[in-house]
Design an enzyme around this catalytic site. Structure first.
Site, PDB file in Angstrom:
ATOM      1  N   TRP A 101       0.766  -1.207  -0.081  1.00  0.00           N
ATOM      2  CA  TRP A 101      -0.087  -0.124   0.199  1.00  0.00           C
ATOM      3  C   TRP A 101       0.988   1.289  -0.083  1.00  0.00           C
ATOM      4  O   TRP A 101       0.427   2.305  -0.276  1.00  0.00           O
ATOM      5  CB  TRP A 101      -0.895  -0.006   1.228  1.00  0.00           C
ATOM      6  CG  TRP A 101      -1.977  -1.220   1.103  1.00  0.00           C
ATOM      7  CD1 TRP A 101      -2.276  -2.175   1.738  1.00  0.00           C
ATOM      8  CD2 TRP A 101      -2.953  -1.003  -0.038  1.00  0.00           C
ATOM      9  NE1 TRP A 101      -3.207  -3.133   1.229  1.00  0.00           N
ATOM     10  CE2 TRP A 101      -3.879  -2.133  -0.029  1.00  0.00           C
ATOM     11  CE3 TRP A 101      -3.479  -0.068  -1.059  1.00  0.00           C
ATOM     12  CZ2 TRP A 101      -4.938  -2.478  -0.708  1.00  0.00           C
ATOM     13  CZ3 TRP A 101      -4.401  -0.524  -1.826  1.00  0.00           C
ATOM     14  CH2 TRP A 101      -5.197  -1.581  -1.687  1.00  0.00           C
ATOM     15  N   ASP A 168      -2.791   6.617   5.862  1.00  0.00           N
ATOM     16  CA  ASP A 168      -3.789   5.436   5.548  1.00  0.00           C
ATOM     17  C   ASP A 168      -3.892   4.456   6.580  1.00  0.00           C
ATOM     18  O   ASP A 168      -3.191   3.630   7.064  1.00  0.00           O
ATOM     19  CB  ASP A 168      -3.035   4.870   4.157  1.00  0.00           C
ATOM     20  CG  ASP A 168      -4.264   3.627   3.720  1.00  0.00           C
ATOM     21  OD1 ASP A 168      -4.957   3.373   4.644  1.00  0.00           O
ATOM     22  OD2 ASP A 168      -3.793   3.173   2.661  1.00  0.00           O
ATOM     23  N   LYS A 192     -13.027  -3.233   7.637  1.00  0.00           N
ATOM     24  CA  LYS A 192     -11.950  -4.130   8.529  1.00  0.00           C
ATOM     25  C   LYS A 192     -12.578  -3.944  10.039  1.00  0.00           C
ATOM     26  O   LYS A 192     -12.877  -4.804  10.601  1.00  0.00           O
ATOM     27  CB  LYS A 192     -10.407  -3.563   8.067  1.00  0.00           C
ATOM     28  CG  LYS A 192     -10.207  -3.697   6.711  1.00  0.00           C
ATOM     29  CD  LYS A 192      -8.840  -3.315   6.561  1.00  0.00           C
ATOM     30  CE  LYS A 192      -8.426  -3.536   4.984  1.00  0.00           C
ATOM     31  NZ  LYS A 192      -8.530  -4.827   4.364  1.00  0.00           N
TER      32      LYS A 192
END
Length: 356
Positions: A101, A168, A192
């Site tokens: 990511w 993030d 999540k």
């Protein structure tokens, strides 16, 4: 029988949240309407989004100069939207390459500005967070991927820098308390630790928004647009916002972020202890950077790996196959995962007898 879902996302949520969401999808508060067909501008939905924002503020103890936004587009869109809002045409940002990511973040930001990659863990296959680097003087902010879900590494201490952090936090949002003043932007997409797929929560420290910029930000991507319109500039995904509210209520009722962190540590310690003890398995990340939310590990041979996956599936444990670039196993243990599921996985590891 309900299965034990260790999927990295969309991930498991508490059964009570699923039931409340299911009930509202048929009939919201005995209104004769589904939550999915109530207008995003109706008073009923305004109450939902306002309560959800208020709970995020309460759980993180946000100062009044932070704004809570609910946006579509996933965290991937924010990889571009954040630099678009914070950087002028000739500005630069910095990032540490911690994995999948982080690489996505680098690619997105490079389309808009200069990117300083301070260090990379690629040579060790992203098994750690690089900590030996120097911040360039011209960087306007430092982007961090708080928790790399694929490689199973996590920032347990954020870098000490004198510029804002843009984070993030998709996979560890609402899982621990934060010193929010260190951050300019925090963003996290579901599903999540909260909500269901389709919604992204963005926390904006308005102090870091430039008062003037030579970059023309399209209206739809301008944070100020959504701040002024309370996240209702266009139709927000209403049902995902409602499920996010249900999760936020659950987190508060269960004890808040301190309790979520306590549970995350307990679940991960239980599993990592078995990984380190069991001669059939080995951890992937270095111990000091191991994620408490995504435990990545492998078997000592491909044959044992295949057999253990089958063993798990037979015992209603699903979602633990590792990402293709890493292999092995990945057990994701977000807020909605109870410790009994982790105990079952550990028991399966202890009692596993491969055919050699």
């Amino acid at each position: 029988m309900r299965k034990h879902n260790f999927s990295p996302g969309p991930a498991t949520l508490p059964a009570v949240v699923f039931q409340q969401a299911a009930d509202a999808l048929v009939d919201y508060n005995h209104s004769g309407l589904s939550i999915a067909e109530i207008s995003h501008r109706a008073p009923e939905f305004m109450q939902i989004i306002e309560e959800a924002s208020a709970l995020v503020r309460e759980l993180y103890q946000l100062p009044d100069y932070f704004e809570v936004l609910w946006l579509p587009g996933g965290a991937s869109s924010q990889l571009a939207v954040a630099p678009m809002n914070l950087l002028g045409l000739n500005d630069s940002m910095a990032i540490v390459d911690t994995g999948f990511w982080a690489l996505r973040s680098i690619d997105a930001a490079r389309e808009l500005a200069q990117v300083h990659v301070l260090a990379s863990a690629s040579e060790t296959h992203y098994d750690r967070i690089p900590k030996d680097w120097t911040l360039p003087a011209d960087a306007k902010y430092l982007h961090v991927v708080s928790n790399e879900t694929i490689e199973g590494i996590q920032y347990h201490q954020y870098p000490e820098v004198d510029i804002p952090l843009v984070a993030d936090m998709t996979s560890d949002f609402l899982s621990k308390p934060l010193d929010v003043d260190r951050f300019g932007i925090i963003f996290a997409s579901a599903q999540k630790n909260f909500g269901i797929a389709g919604i992204t929560c963005v926390l904006v420290n308005t102090k870091v928004l430039p008062s003037n910029s030579d970059r023309k930000v399209p209206t739809i991507f301008d944070y100020r647009t959504h701040i002024q319109n309370q996240s209702l500039y266009h139709t927000v995904p209403t049902f995902p916002v409602y499920v996010a509210l249900l999760m936020l209520r659950w987190i508060k009722a269960e004890g808040g972020l301190d309790e979520m962190q306590k549970r995350s540590i307990a679940k991960s310690e239980l599993l990592y202890t078995e990984i380190d003890r069991n001669p059939l398995f080995e951890g992937i990340a270095v111990k000091e950077d191991r994620s408490v939310l995504n435990a990545c590990f492998r078997a000592i041979s491909p044959e044992i790996e295949i057999q253990f996956l089958a063993h798990c599936s037979k015992n209603n444990v699903v979602g633990i196959k590792g990402f293709p670039t890493v292999g092995g196993f990945r057990a994701s243990m977000y807020n909605g995962m109870n410790i009994e599921s982790v105990e079952l996985l550990v028991d399966l590891m202890k009692n596993f007898k491969p055919e050699l």
